[in-house]
Design a protein around this motif. Sequence first.
Motif, PDB file in Angstrom:
ATOM      1  N   LEU A 127       0.826  -1.208   0.000  1.00 14.52           N
ATOM      2  CA  LEU A 127       0.000   0.000   0.000  1.00 14.52           C
ATOM      3  C   LEU A 127       0.863   1.262   0.000  1.00 14.52           C
ATOM      4  N   GLN A 142      -7.528  12.813  -3.477  1.00 16.79           N
ATOM      5  CA  GLN A 142      -8.780  12.049  -3.433  1.00 16.79           C
ATOM      6  C   GLN A 142      -8.683  10.795  -4.310  1.00 16.79           C
ATOM      7  N   GLN A 145      -6.538   8.272  -2.503  1.00 12.66           N
ATOM      8  CA  GLN A 145      -7.314   7.660  -1.426  1.00 12.66           C
ATOM      9  C   GLN A 145      -8.242   6.576  -1.965  1.00 12.66           C
ATOM     10  N   MET A 146      -8.912   6.829  -3.069  1.00 11.21           N
ATOM     11  CA  MET A 146      -9.817   5.836  -3.673  1.00 11.21           C
ATOM     12  C   MET A 146      -9.046   4.602  -4.127  1.00 11.21           C
ATOM     13  N   LEU A 148      -6.157   3.517  -2.995  1.00 18.01           N
ATOM     14  CA  LEU A 148      -5.663   2.795  -1.819  1.00 18.01           C
ATOM     15  C   LEU A 148      -6.779   2.030  -1.113  1.00 18.01           C
ATOM     16  N   LEU A 149      -7.960   2.608  -1.033  1.00 12.25           N
ATOM     17  CA  LEU A 149      -9.081   1.890  -0.412  1.00 12.25           C
ATOM     18  C   LEU A 149      -9.442   0.641  -1.214  1.00 12.25           C
ATOM     19  N   SER A 150      -9.423   0.762  -2.533  1.00  8.49           N
ATOM     20  CA  SER A 150      -9.710  -0.402  -3.385  1.00  8.49           C
ATOM     21  C   SER A 150      -8.644  -1.478  -3.213  1.00  8.49           C
ATOM     22  N   LEU A 152      -6.657  -1.816  -0.645  1.00  7.50           N
ATOM     23  CA  LEU A 152      -6.702  -2.309   0.728  1.00  7.50           C
ATOM     24  C   LEU A 152      -7.653  -3.494   0.843  1.00  7.50           C
ATOM     25  N   GLY A 153      -8.800  -3.415   0.185  1.00  9.80           N
ATOM     26  CA  GLY A 153      -9.757  -4.526   0.219  1.00  9.80           C
ATOM     27  C   GLY A 153      -9.171  -5.804  -0.354  1.00  9.80           C
TER      28      GLY A 153
END
Length: 188
Positions: A127, A142, A145-146, A148-150, A152-153
Motif C-alpha cells: 500500500l 482524493q 485515497q480511492m 488505496l481503499l480499493s 486495501l480490500g
Amino acid sequence: MRSKNKTVNLALAGLMGALVFVATVFFKVQIPVGGDKTMIGLANVFCILSGLLLGPVYGGLAAGVGSFLFDITNGWASSAPVTLVTKFAMAWICGLIAWGGDGRGEKLSRVIVGAVAGSVSYSVLYLAYSAVKELVLGDAAQTVQMVLLSKLGATATNAVFADIIAVPLYFAVRRALARSFPEARGSR
C-alpha cells in the motif's frame, strides 16, 4: 523444513518459487483500480508457506523470485523489482518469527504470529508503494485515497486467505517433508 544440505534447500526454494508463480498465474482475479490494477488470489498462501517451510532466507527467495517472475512475464514488469523486495520481506518476516525461539518452527503460536506479521508487513509495503506511485504520477489526493481503499480490500482479503490456508497447510506439509527428509528434522 530446511535441510543441512544447501542443494536440498535450493531445490525446495525453487519448488516453492514455482508454486508461487503458478498460483499467481492460475488462481487470481484481476481488479482494475483507476489506471492501475490489483488482484485477489492464492499466491500469498504460497509466499507465507515458503517462509514457514523454508525459514526466512530460502522462504524469502522463493516468495520474492516466484512473484518477480510472474510480474515480468505477465504485464506487471514495472513493479517487478518492488514485488521482489516486498514478497521477500513477507516470507522473511514470517520465517524469522515462526522459526525464532526454538528454531524448529513447531510452536503454533509462533507460526500464527509469523504468518500474520508477514501478511501485514506485505500489505503495508504494498500500500505504501501504491501510494507513492500514485503521488509520483501526479494524481490528486482524493484519487490516491480511492485507489488505496480499493487495493486495501484486495490486500486484506489476500492476507486473510493466506494466513487461514497456509498455517494448517504448513503443519500437514511439514509432516510429509519430515518423513521424506529425516535429516532436516529440527535443523536450522
